[in-house]
Design a protein around this motif. Structure first.
Motif, PDB file in Angstrom:
ATOM      1  N   TYR A  72       0.835  -1.208   0.000  1.00 10.59           N
ATOM      2  CA  TYR A  72       0.000   0.000   0.000  1.00 10.59           C
ATOM      3  C   TYR A  72       0.869   1.258   0.000  1.00 10.59           C
ATOM      4  O   TYR A  72       0.646   2.195  -0.776  1.00 10.59           O
ATOM      5  CB  TYR A  72      -0.931   0.034   1.214  1.00 10.59           C
ATOM      6  CG  TYR A  72      -1.401   1.437   1.475  1.00 10.59           C
ATOM      7  CD1 TYR A  72      -2.325   2.042   0.626  1.00 10.59           C
ATOM      8  CD2 TYR A  72      -0.846   2.204   2.503  1.00 10.59           C
ATOM      9  CE1 TYR A  72      -2.700   3.361   0.804  1.00 10.59           C
ATOM     10  CE2 TYR A  72      -1.210   3.516   2.685  1.00 10.59           C
ATOM     11  CZ  TYR A  72      -2.136   4.094   1.834  1.00 10.59           C
ATOM     12  OH  TYR A  72      -2.485   5.406   1.999  1.00 10.59           O
ATOM     13  N   SER A 149      -7.037  -2.281   1.136  1.00  9.32           N
ATOM     14  CA  SER A 149      -7.655  -2.304  -0.195  1.00  9.32           C
ATOM     15  C   SER A 149      -8.497  -1.051  -0.389  1.00  9.32           C
ATOM     16  O   SER A 149      -8.487  -0.425  -1.460  1.00  9.32           O
ATOM     17  CB  SER A 149      -8.536  -3.550  -0.353  1.00  9.32           C
ATOM     18  OG  SER A 149      -7.772  -4.716  -0.456  1.00  9.32           O
ATOM     19  N   SER A 153      -7.552   1.936  -2.938  1.00 13.68           N
ATOM     20  CA  SER A 153      -8.590   2.249  -3.924  1.00 13.68           C
ATOM     21  C   SER A 153      -8.912   3.737  -3.904  1.00 13.68           C
ATOM     22  O   SER A 153      -8.986   4.392  -4.958  1.00 13.68           O
ATOM     23  CB  SER A 153      -9.854   1.443  -3.619  1.00 13.68           C
ATOM     24  OG  SER A 153     -10.913   1.823  -4.477  1.00 13.68           O
ATOM     25  N   SER A 197      -7.835  -1.832  -5.578  1.00 12.67           N
ATOM     26  CA  SER A 197      -8.369  -2.660  -4.496  1.00 12.67           C
ATOM     27  C   SER A 197      -8.162  -4.137  -4.799  1.00 12.67           C
ATOM     28  O   SER A 197      -7.858  -4.932  -3.897  1.00 12.67           O
ATOM     29  CB  SER A 197      -9.860  -2.365  -4.268  1.00 12.67           C
ATOM     30  OG  SER A 197     -10.641  -2.701  -5.411  1.00 12.67           O
ATOM     31  N   GLN A 200      -4.415  -4.963  -4.225  1.00  9.21           N
ATOM     32  CA  GLN A 200      -4.092  -5.057  -2.798  1.00  9.21           C
ATOM     33  C   GLN A 200      -4.641  -6.341  -2.187  1.00  9.21           C
ATOM     34  O   GLN A 200      -3.959  -7.010  -1.399  1.00  9.21           O
ATOM     35  CB  GLN A 200      -4.675  -3.848  -2.058  1.00  9.21           C
ATOM     36  CG  GLN A 200      -4.336  -3.787  -0.576  1.00  9.21           C
ATOM     37  CD  GLN A 200      -2.890  -3.400  -0.331  1.00  9.21           C
ATOM     38  OE1 GLN A 200      -2.488  -2.264  -0.531  1.00  9.21           O
ATOM     39  NE2 GLN A 200      -2.082  -4.351   0.117  1.00  9.21           N
ATOM     40  N   ALA A 201      -5.853  -6.707  -2.565  1.00 11.25           N
ATOM     41  CA  ALA A 201      -6.440  -7.951  -2.058  1.00 11.25           C
ATOM     42  C   ALA A 201      -5.666  -9.164  -2.554  1.00 11.25           C
ATOM     43  O   ALA A 201      -5.478 -10.143  -1.816  1.00 11.25           O
ATOM     44  CB  ALA A 201      -7.904  -8.041  -2.482  1.00 11.25           C
ATOM     45  N   CYS A 218     -13.119  -7.973  -0.240  1.00  7.15           N
ATOM     46  CA  CYS A 218     -12.267  -6.787  -0.112  1.00  7.15           C
ATOM     47  C   CYS A 218     -12.546  -5.776  -1.223  1.00  7.15           C
ATOM     48  O   CYS A 218     -12.626  -4.567  -0.973  1.00  7.15           O
ATOM     49  CB  CYS A 218     -10.794  -7.183  -0.125  1.00  7.15           C
ATOM     50  SG  CYS A 218     -10.234  -8.048   1.362  1.00  7.15           S
TER      51      CYS A 218
END
Length: 272
Positions: A72, A149, A153, A197, A200-201, A218
């Motif tokens: 992130y 996430s 996003s 998102s 990241q998930a 997520c």
């Protein structure tokens, strides 16, 4: 029961002590590297707070949780720099040319940190191997991944929208508004947010923190939370001085974490 708990205590203390030792050493090395790197992503105080965050995450979720928060941080920092000259000229760039301070660190990661602590508390499962505590730990881990996430996003949707959004609309009225307006959304930003998102998930899944179906929770939770945040920005943020961007980020990630946990919990109960 008490003897079982007593038997587990030395193992828990030793395991936690080892994690914290590694976390302190690693984060200190990274802090030293950051101190001599010309390109700064955080302010000096921001790096110090990030050090504490890193120790907390590694101490509770190990290297897997650390990879999630680092993904992130690196991607979010990179995206913030996109079109910086243009955004600064238009007066819609992040302050300090995108460098994050302590308020940004905790605005983005407070909820993730709390979820990590919750997961760490329940993951020891010292009371019974069949206890529901392990399920609570899993839910907190889903909340942890979902919080980042959601934040990634939001960051990507905002920064890509400000840099490349061709048409931006106020989410509450769908009336055209200038780029950078609080509560504004664009097709480019929305798509970037969905991709972010999902990425990241997928990192959370790749390191083994969440399952395949949790990726969907997520992504959906991040979409819900990011749009709610846009509504807050369009309706409330300009009316209340205390409703800062950092506080809105905390609310955003809180909504994302809770939404993902509720979706996962509901699915398990409906399918059982």
């Amino acid at each position: 029961m008490l003897s079982l708990i007593d038997d587990f205590k030395p193992w828990i203390v030793a395991s936690l002590s080892q994690k914290i030792t590694i976390a302190i050493a690693l984060n200190t090395i990274l802090l030293g590297i950051a101190a001599v790197t010309p390109k700064k992503l955080l302010t000096p105080a921001g790096y110090l707070h990030a050090w504490f965050l890193g120790v907390l995450i590694w101490g509770t979720l190990g290297w897997q949780g650390y990879v999630v928060v680092m993904f992130y941080f690196l991607i979010g920092s990179f995206v913030t720099k996109i079109g910086m000259a243009q955004k600064e000229a238009e007066g819609i760039a992040e302050k300090r040319s995108g460098m994050r301070g302590p308020e940004n660190v905790w605005g983005s990661a407070l909820i993730g940190g709390l979820c990590a602590v919750g997961a760490g508390i329940f993951s020891s499962n010292i009371f019974s191997p069949s206890s529901s505590l392990s399920s609570l730990s899993s839910l907190f881990i889903i909340g942890y991944v979902a919080s980042f996430s959601t934040k990634l996003s939001d960051t990507c949707a905002s920064e890509v929208g400000k840099a490349y959004g061709q048409r931006t609309f106020l989410i509450t009225t769908l009336q055209p508004v200038p780029r950078g307006t609080e509560g504004a959304v664009s097709l480019e930003g929305t798509l970037a947010g969905l991709v972010a998102s999902a990425a990241q998930a997928l990192v959370g899944f790749g390191v083994g923190l969440i399952g395949g179906l949790d990726i969907a929770w997520c992504i959906l939770a991040a979409f819900i939370a990011t749009n709610i945040e846009s509504v807050i920005g369009a309706t409330l943020q300009s009316k209340y001085d205390w409703l800062t961007n950092e506080l809105v980020n905390v609310l955003n990630t809180l909504i994302g974490a809770i939404a993902a946990m509720l979706l996962a919990f509901s699915w398990v109960n409906l399918s059982s």
